[in-house]
Design an enzyme around this catalytic site. Structure first.
Site, mmCIF file in Angstrom:
data_model
loop_
_atom_site.group_PDB
_atom_site.id
_atom_site.type_symbol
_atom_site.label_atom_id
_atom_site.label_comp_id
_atom_site.label_asym_id
_atom_site.label_seq_id
_atom_site.Cartn_x
_atom_site.Cartn_y
_atom_site.Cartn_z
ATOM 1 N N LEU A 1 0.852 -1.186 0.000
ATOM 2 C CA LEU A 1 0.000 0.000 0.000
ATOM 3 C C LEU A 1 0.887 1.235 0.000
ATOM 4 O O LEU A 1 1.450 1.625 1.015
ATOM 5 C CB LEU A 1 -0.923 -0.021 1.221
ATOM 6 C CG LEU A 1 -1.773 -1.297 1.393
ATOM 7 C CD1 LEU A 1 -2.625 -1.193 2.646
ATOM 8 C CD2 LEU A 1 -2.634 -1.558 0.166
ATOM 9 N N ASP A 2 1.002 1.852 -1.160
ATOM 10 C CA ASP A 2 1.950 2.943 -1.370
ATOM 11 C C ASP A 2 1.434 4.256 -0.782
ATOM 12 O O ASP A 2 0.282 4.647 -1.018
ATOM 13 C CB ASP A 2 2.202 3.110 -2.870
ATOM 14 C CG ASP A 2 3.100 4.288 -3.184
ATOM 15 O OD1 ASP A 2 4.289 4.214 -2.837
ATOM 16 O OD2 ASP A 2 2.603 5.275 -3.760
ATOM 17 N N ALA A 3 2.283 4.931 -0.018
ATOM 18 C CA ALA A 3 2.024 6.298 0.471
ATOM 19 C C ALA A 3 0.681 6.433 1.178
ATOM 20 O O ALA A 3 0.037 7.487 1.115
ATOM 21 C CB ALA A 3 2.111 7.293 -0.695
ATOM 22 N N VAL A 4 0.270 5.385 1.904
ATOM 23 C CA VAL A 4 -1.084 5.395 2.468
ATOM 24 C C VAL A 4 -1.240 6.347 3.649
ATOM 25 O O VAL A 4 -2.367 6.664 4.039
ATOM 26 C CB VAL A 4 -1.520 3.979 2.893
ATOM 27 C CG1 VAL A 4 -1.745 3.114 1.682
ATOM 28 C CG2 VAL A 4 -0.500 3.355 3.833
#
Length: 565
Positions: free
Chosen positions: A235-238
């Site tokens: 989960l990128d840059a969440v």
């Protein structure tokens, strides 16, 4: 395996409790009805339960990090890995492999497609037959060229509330900024000019999770990635998902609730899949994404490790590192750290806030720049800027220009051995595995700092270098393969086994895994003596060299030992 009504009700009750405070009761009721249809349709996606152990090692790579003319890059990558490291690697993290417009893949135009320049979903499926797959969910933002945002600009009702509109006259000084770029970007729409939230760049439009339809669409996307063979979903840059004026707009309670909701769905529909959160922030904030140890991320990136290891190797002093290790919180049986030293991004320095002093950080920055690297900055909201990340290849980052190539190779592998020895799952960047250096040509050609560590390698040339045992690439890969094979055969290096720190000498990193293996790493250019009984009694064998050892040891510069009885 199907779901009965009781299972669905249990999931819905869990989601009801999690999402209260994020959405209204009416919104939650409508959302759960739609989720029920989605979950039932995904019930065939259940896979094998996977408990990570000492054999789990993840390669981090772009789909086209290795290319060969006339062959789809994903096929080239798969073939190369099978030929050289199939035994040593368990998983492959393919960085965003979807159609995109900027940021080397992190500005996605269509989440459901594979970039045709890389290959197709059949290539992903083929790769998943030999390796566990980590796929990126770039779900904080989407490209301005995406159908979603273009529909919003044209007034398509489906996307009216997919993005965060904002008043440019409000006070945004409290908002945490990861980059030195404008927070809001004006766009011409069918209804006139609107200012839209763009945390990372004007081409990366933040999604609006206040809209339950966005939550639902991303839930559908995550389950689609499961269908495509993902064992891990990143989960990128969440951390930036929820916007609330007057707050830092990072790590908000609603953000944690949304991730917990996705975890609850995964636990019910695809319990074999593990979620990993990417939040390049100070340690306390980072580990908050473990939730209660059973309800949020399965893994979090160990972000202090890259800069702290670099500081330790550069200075030949383990004091800060050992103190940091002592302070690490134990993980729950369901969580662990994703340890890494290098990646497609730079070496973040925010995670060592409170660990390194400003003076020590300045030394780090000066060393990186002297070795050909760059420093990227972020806005602080008050008109000032501060360092955000160091952009440099990790080999060049740890290199001491006063030392020989042979000693710098040992220095580099000493750093990598730290990565492979610590509790957690190790992630190895492809340019570390292959002994790459700074890509100065790419940096000059592309003009952005991160390009220095994102070189595309011609397979034909790469194979020639690997075929020559005296090249740096061949030496580094050989050392990696030996360490990884040795690690695989030792259950004491499983992610959840105990880790006891023993302070001995400031030139050494010393700790014990599983009360069975003593890890000793000389991080200095000097030979160091040590009585191994300070760590464990009856140590007689070095797993790395295969040699029989006595109690009194002499470790050569940058030597690594894994000692057992």
């Amino acid at each position: 395996m199907g779901f009965d009504l009781a299972q669905l009700k249990a999931l819905e009750n869990t989601l009801q409790n999690i999402l209260t405070g994020v959405y209204s009761q009416a919104e939650i009721k409508a959302l759960l009805l739609k989720l029920r249809q989605l979950v039932v349709s995904q019930q065939s996606y259940q896979g094998r339960e996977h408990q990570v152990d000492q054999s789990d090692v993840v390669l981090i790579t772009y789909g086209d990090s290795i290319f060969q003319h006339g062959i789809a890059p994903l096929q080239t990558l798969h073939d190369f890995l099978n030929e050289h490291v199939k035994v040593e690697l368990s998983a492959v993290h393919i960085l965003p492999c979807y159609p995109y417009t900027s940021d080397d893949g992190f500005s996605v135009t269509d989440y459901w497609k594979i970039n045709p320049e890389l290959g197709d979903w059949d290539d992903i499926d083929s790769l998943s037959s030999d390796y566990d797959l980590m796929l990126d969910a770039v779900i904080n933002h989407i490209s301005q060229s995406s159908d979603w945002f273009q529909g919003f600009l044209l007034g398509d009702e489906r996307y009216n509330h997919f993005f965060t509109q904002a008043n440019p006259n409000c006070d945004y000084s409290s908002v945490t900024r990861p980059r030195a770029l404008p927070l809001l970007t004006p766009f011409d729409t069918a209804e006139g000019v609107k200012h839209i939230w763009t945390t990372f760049s004007e081409d990366q439009i933040d999604l609006n999770y206040r809209n339950p339809d966005v939550f639902l669409k991303i839930a559908e996307l995550l389950l689609f990635y499961v269908e495509q063979g993902a064992t891990f979903i990143r989960l990128d840059a969440v951390g930036f998902m929820w916007k609330e004026l007057g707050t830092p707009c990072i790590h908000q309670p609603q953000t944690h609730a949304i991730i917990q909701a996705y975890r609850a769905i995964m636990d019910r529909v695809a319990p074999h899949v593990k979620l990993i959160t990417e939040t390049n922030v100070p340690h306390k904030d980072n580990i908050s994404y473990f939730g209660n140890g059973a309800n949020e991320a399965h893994l979090v990136y160990q972000f202090p490790l890259p800069p702290l290891t670099l500081h330790t190797i550069q200075g030949g002093d383990s004091t800060r590192f050992m103190d940091w290790m002592i302070g690490l919180e134990p993980c729950s049986p369901e969580t662990t750290y994703f340890n890494f030293l290098a990646s497609h991004d730079g070496i973040g320095v925010r995670p060592v806030e409170g660990i390194l002093t400003d003076a020590e950080l300045d030394v780090l920055l000066n060393h990186v720049q002297a070795n050909g690297g760059r420093v990227s900055y972020k806005d602080n909201g008050d008109g000032t800027q501060s360092p955000y990340e160091l952009n440099i290849n990790y080999f060049d980052a740890v290199c001491d220009l006063r030392l020989s190539e042979e000693l710098n190779l040992k220095r580099f592998m000493a750093a990598q051995s730290i990565l492979l020895s610590l509790a957690g799952v190790p992630g190895i960047y492809i340019h570390s595995l292959l002994g790459s250096g700074n890509d100065q040509i790419g940096l000059e050609r592309l003009g952005y700092h991160r390009a220095i560590n994102r070189e595309k390698l011609d397979r034909i040339q790469l194979e020639k270098e690997l075929a020559n045992p005296s090249t740096r690439r061949a030496v580094v890969l050989k050392h990696f393969k030996h360490l990884l094979t040795t690690r695989q055969q030792c259950p004491s290096f499983a992610p959840h086994t105990s880790q006891r720190v023993v302070k001995t000498n400031h030139q050494l990193i010393t700790f014990v895994r599983d009360e069975a293996v003593a890890v000793i790493i000389n991080i200095s250019s000097q030979a160091v003596e040590l009585d191994s009984r300070l760590l464990l009694e009856n140590l007689s064998n070095d797993l790395i060299s295969g040699a029989h050892v006595k109690n009194m040891l002499t470790l050569l510069p940058y030597q690594v030992m894994w000692l057992s009885s």
